[in-house]
Design a protein around this motif. Sequence first.
Motif, PDB file in Angstrom:
ATOM      1  N   ALA A   1     108.056  50.123  32.260  1.00  0.00           N
ATOM      2  CA  ALA A   1     108.409  51.453  32.767  1.00  0.00           C
ATOM      3  C   ALA A   1     107.265  51.959  33.642  1.00  0.00           C
ATOM      4  CB  ALA A   1     108.639  52.407  31.602  1.00  0.00           C
ATOM      5  N   PRO A   2     107.581  52.649  34.734  1.00  0.00           N
ATOM      6  CA  PRO A   2     106.511  53.197  35.585  1.00  0.00           C
ATOM      7  C   PRO A   2     105.761  54.312  34.860  1.00  0.00           C
ATOM      8  CG  PRO A   2     108.648  53.949  36.346  1.00  0.00           C
ATOM      9  CD  PRO A   2     108.900  52.956  35.248  1.00  0.00           C
ATOM     10  N   LEU A   3     104.516  54.504  35.254  1.00  0.00           N
ATOM     11  CA  LEU A   3     103.728  55.586  34.673  1.00  0.00           C
ATOM     12  C   LEU A   3     104.301  56.918  35.116  1.00  0.00           C
ATOM     13  CD1 LEU A   3     100.122  54.245  35.281  1.00  0.00           C
ATOM     14  CD2 LEU A   3     101.394  54.271  33.145  1.00  0.00           C
ATOM     15  N   HIS A   4     104.235  57.911  34.244  1.00  0.00           N
ATOM     16  CA  HIS A   4     104.745  59.243  34.565  1.00  0.00           C
ATOM     17  C   HIS A   4     103.714  60.076  35.310  1.00  0.00           C
ATOM     18  CE1 HIS A   4     108.380  58.631  32.286  1.00  0.00           C
ATOM     19  NE2 HIS A   4     107.653  58.162  31.295  1.00  0.00           N
ATOM     20  N   THR A   5     102.480  59.625  35.311  1.00  0.00           N
ATOM     21  CA  THR A   5     101.399  60.338  35.972  1.00  0.00           C
ATOM     22  C   THR A   5     100.365  59.327  36.446  1.00  0.00           C
ATOM     23  OG1 THR A   5      99.674  61.992  35.699  1.00  0.00           O
ATOM     24  CG2 THR A   5     100.221  60.704  33.758  1.00  0.00           C
ATOM     25  N   SER A   6      99.533  59.729  37.389  1.00  0.00           N
ATOM     26  CA  SER A   6      98.488  58.820  37.875  1.00  0.00           C
ATOM     27  C   SER A   6      97.207  58.959  37.070  1.00  0.00           C
ATOM     28  CB  SER A   6      98.209  59.106  39.356  1.00  0.00           C
ATOM     29  OG  SER A   6      97.738  60.431  39.506  1.00  0.00           O
ATOM     30  N   VAL A   7      97.178  59.869  36.091  1.00  0.00           N
ATOM     31  CA  VAL A   7      95.996  60.055  35.258  1.00  0.00           C
ATOM     32  C   VAL A   7      95.888  58.883  34.297  1.00  0.00           C
ATOM     33  CG1 VAL A   7      94.907  61.528  33.531  1.00  0.00           C
ATOM     34  CG2 VAL A   7      96.180  62.552  35.424  1.00  0.00           C
ATOM     35  N   TRP A   8      94.726  58.228  34.292  1.00  0.00           N
ATOM     36  CA  TRP A   8      94.535  57.102  33.388  1.00  0.00           C
ATOM     37  C   TRP A   8      93.176  57.190  32.765  1.00  0.00           C
ATOM     38  CZ3 TRP A   8      97.962  54.147  31.275  1.00  0.00           C
ATOM     39  CH2 TRP A   8      97.540  53.056  30.525  1.00  0.00           C
ATOM     40  N   PRO A   9      93.006  57.013  31.511  1.00  0.00           N
ATOM     41  CA  PRO A   9      94.058  56.806  30.526  1.00  0.00           C
ATOM     42  C   PRO A   9      94.803  58.113  30.261  1.00  0.00           C
ATOM     43  CG  PRO A   9      91.942  56.894  29.427  1.00  0.00           C
ATOM     44  CD  PRO A   9      91.673  56.990  30.904  1.00  0.00           C
ATOM     45  N   PRO A  10      96.045  58.018  29.822  1.00  0.00           N
ATOM     46  CA  PRO A  10      96.808  59.229  29.543  1.00  0.00           C
ATOM     47  C   PRO A  10      96.136  60.054  28.449  1.00  0.00           C
ATOM     48  CG  PRO A  10      98.142  57.261  29.178  1.00  0.00           C
ATOM     49  CD  PRO A  10      96.784  56.813  29.579  1.00  0.00           C
ATOM     50  N   CYS A  11      96.179  61.343  28.595  1.00  0.00           N
ATOM     51  CA  CYS A  11      95.561  62.240  27.615  1.00  0.00           C
ATOM     52  C   CYS A  11      96.337  62.175  26.301  1.00  0.00           C
ATOM     53  CB  CYS A  11      95.552  63.667  28.149  1.00  0.00           C
ATOM     54  SG  CYS A  11      94.691  64.815  27.043  1.00  0.00           S
ATOM     55  N   ALA A  12      95.609  62.175  25.188  1.00  0.00           N
ATOM     56  CA  ALA A  12      96.243  62.106  23.872  1.00  0.00           C
ATOM     57  C   ALA A  12      95.952  63.354  23.046  1.00  0.00           C
ATOM     58  CB  ALA A  12      95.768  60.867  23.132  1.00  0.00           C
ATOM     59  N   CYS A  13      95.507  64.442  23.720  1.00  0.00           N
ATOM     60  CA  CYS A  13      95.229  65.664  22.963  1.00  0.00           C
ATOM     61  C   CYS A  13      96.550  66.261  22.452  1.00  0.00           C
ATOM     62  CB  CYS A  13      94.479  66.678  23.834  1.00  0.00           C
ATOM     63  SG  CYS A  13      95.492  67.580  25.020  1.00  0.00           S
ATOM     64  N   PRO A  14      96.518  67.100  21.421  1.00  0.00           N
ATOM     65  CA  PRO A  14      97.749  67.675  20.860  1.00  0.00           C
ATOM     66  C   PRO A  14      98.592  68.422  21.898  1.00  0.00           C
ATOM     67  CG  PRO A  14      95.929  68.041  19.358  1.00  0.00           C
ATOM     68  CD  PRO A  14      95.333  67.465  20.630  1.00  0.00           C
ATOM     69  N   ARG A  15      97.950  69.149  22.807  1.00  0.00           N
ATOM     70  CA  ARG A  15      98.710  69.902  23.816  1.00  0.00           C
ATOM     71  C   ARG A  15      99.501  68.965  24.726  1.00  0.00           C
ATOM     72  NH1 ARG A  15      95.709  72.863  28.577  1.00  0.00           N
ATOM     73  NH2 ARG A  15      95.501  70.682  29.006  1.00  0.00           N
ATOM     74  N   CYS A  16      98.867  67.906  25.232  1.00  0.00           N
ATOM     75  CA  CYS A  16      99.553  66.959  26.128  1.00  0.00           C
ATOM     76  C   CYS A  16     100.608  66.144  25.384  1.00  0.00           C
ATOM     77  CB  CYS A  16      98.548  66.040  26.811  1.00  0.00           C
ATOM     78  SG  CYS A  16      97.534  66.900  28.046  1.00  0.00           S
ATOM     79  N   ARG A  17     100.331  65.780  24.138  1.00  0.00           N
ATOM     80  CA  ARG A  17     101.329  65.027  23.360  1.00  0.00           C
ATOM     81  C   ARG A  17     102.592  65.852  23.181  1.00  0.00           C
ATOM     82  NH1 ARG A  17      97.119  63.048  19.505  1.00  0.00           N
ATOM     83  NH2 ARG A  17      97.734  64.870  18.335  1.00  0.00           N
ATOM     84  N   ALA A  18     102.436  67.175  22.966  1.00  0.00           N
ATOM     85  CA  ALA A  18     103.584  68.047  22.775  1.00  0.00           C
ATOM     86  C   ALA A  18     104.416  68.153  24.058  1.00  0.00           C
ATOM     87  CB  ALA A  18     103.133  69.431  22.319  1.00  0.00           C
ATOM     88  N   ARG A  19     103.756  68.117  25.214  1.00  0.00           N
ATOM     89  CA  ARG A  19     104.453  68.195  26.504  1.00  0.00           C
ATOM     90  C   ARG A  19     105.037  66.860  26.907  1.00  0.00           C
ATOM     91  NH1 ARG A  19      99.959  70.771  30.192  1.00  0.00           N
ATOM     92  NH2 ARG A  19      99.918  68.571  30.681  1.00  0.00           N
ATOM     93  N   GLY A  20     104.546  65.768  26.320  1.00  0.00           N
ATOM     94  CA  GLY A  20     105.033  64.445  26.678  1.00  0.00           C
ATOM     95  C   GLY A  20     104.312  63.858  27.877  1.00  0.00           C
ATOM     96  N   ASP A  21     103.129  64.370  28.229  1.00  0.00           N
ATOM     97  CA  ASP A  21     102.345  63.851  29.357  1.00  0.00           C
ATOM     98  C   ASP A  21     101.707  62.529  29.027  1.00  0.00           C
ATOM     99  OD1 ASP A  21     103.046  66.012  30.783  1.00  0.00           O
ATOM    100  OD2 ASP A  21     101.112  67.034  30.651  1.00  0.00           O
TER     101      ASP A  21
END
Length: 58
Positions: free
Chosen positions: A38-58
């Motif tokens: 699957a393609p990445l949803h964002t160009s930010v790497w590594p994807p953020c794993a903080c609680p706020r971003c996990r809740a948004r699905g980033d």
Amino acid sequence: MTAPEPRDERPLLTLRVSRDGGRTWGDRTVVHSRVRLAPLHTSVWPPCACPRCRARGD
């Protein structure tokens, strides 16, 4: 000793992840070129794993 893999069967990436500072390791994951990823949803790497971003699905 095993026979070499055909050129198109060689892994592109092999991963083993430790979540405890290297004391134990998860199972090996192998990615081949024939696997459709699957393609990445964002160009930010590594994807953020903080609680706020996990809740948004980033």
